[in-house]
Design an enzyme around this catalytic site. Structure first.
Site, PDB file in Angstrom:
ATOM      1  N   CYS A  12       0.841  -1.209   0.174  1.00 48.96           N
ATOM      2  CA  CYS A  12      -0.002  -0.096  -0.036  1.00 48.96           C
ATOM      3  C   CYS A  12       0.826   1.208  -0.084  1.00 48.96           C
ATOM      4  O   CYS A  12       1.521   1.706   0.985  1.00 48.96           O
ATOM      5  CB  CYS A  12      -0.853   0.017   1.347  1.00 48.96           C
ATOM      6  SG  CYS A  12      -1.873   1.612   1.581  1.00 48.96           S
ATOM      7  N   CYS A  40       0.185   3.747   2.680  1.00 42.31           N
ATOM      8  CA  CYS A  40       0.500   3.391   3.808  1.00 42.31           C
ATOM      9  C   CYS A  40       1.988   3.784   4.004  1.00 42.31           C
ATOM     10  O   CYS A  40       2.342   4.058   5.404  1.00 42.31           O
ATOM     11  CB  CYS A  40       0.319   1.895   4.041  1.00 42.31           C
ATOM     12  SG  CYS A  40      -1.376   1.328   3.866  1.00 42.31           S
TER      13      CYS A  40
END
Length: 109
Positions: free
Chosen positions: A34, A37
């Site tokens: 991600c 993230c």
């Protein structure tokens, strides 16, 4: 996780580390693939260092621990959830500036 103050939360330790914690807990639900993230990770580390002793900070890898994100309705990542006394205080979805993380934490202090 580059800050040693950031704890790895798992399905196995979530109840003990987060729900039963005497201090507020900031939980970052993330995954290795991600990009947002990865973008917010240094901010989570900074929060862990800045609020050490006041707020417990940790991360849940959603690929390795699927029960906990499901229990809290995590549908997109990163999702940051603030717990106090075992209860969800508030949450943020997506990569946000540190000021938003600070404002989130202020709700529990």
């Amino acid at each position: 996780m580059s800050s040693e103050k950031v704890i790895a939360f798992t399905d196995a330790n979530f109840e003990r580390e987060v729900i039963q914690s005497d201090t507020p807990v900031l939980v970052d639900f993330w995954a290795t693939w991600c990009a947002p993230c990865k973008a917010i990770s240094p901010l989570v580390d900074a929060v862990a260092d800045e609020y050490a002793g006041k707020v417990k900070v940790g991360k849940v890898n959603v690929d390795e621990n699927q029960a906990t994100p499901g229990k809290y309705g995590v549908r997109g990542i990163p999702t940051i959830i603030l717990f106090k006394g075992g209860v969800v205080v508030d949450q943020i979805v997506g990569a946000v500036p540190k000021s938003q993380l600070d404002a989130l934490i202020a709700k529990a202090l």
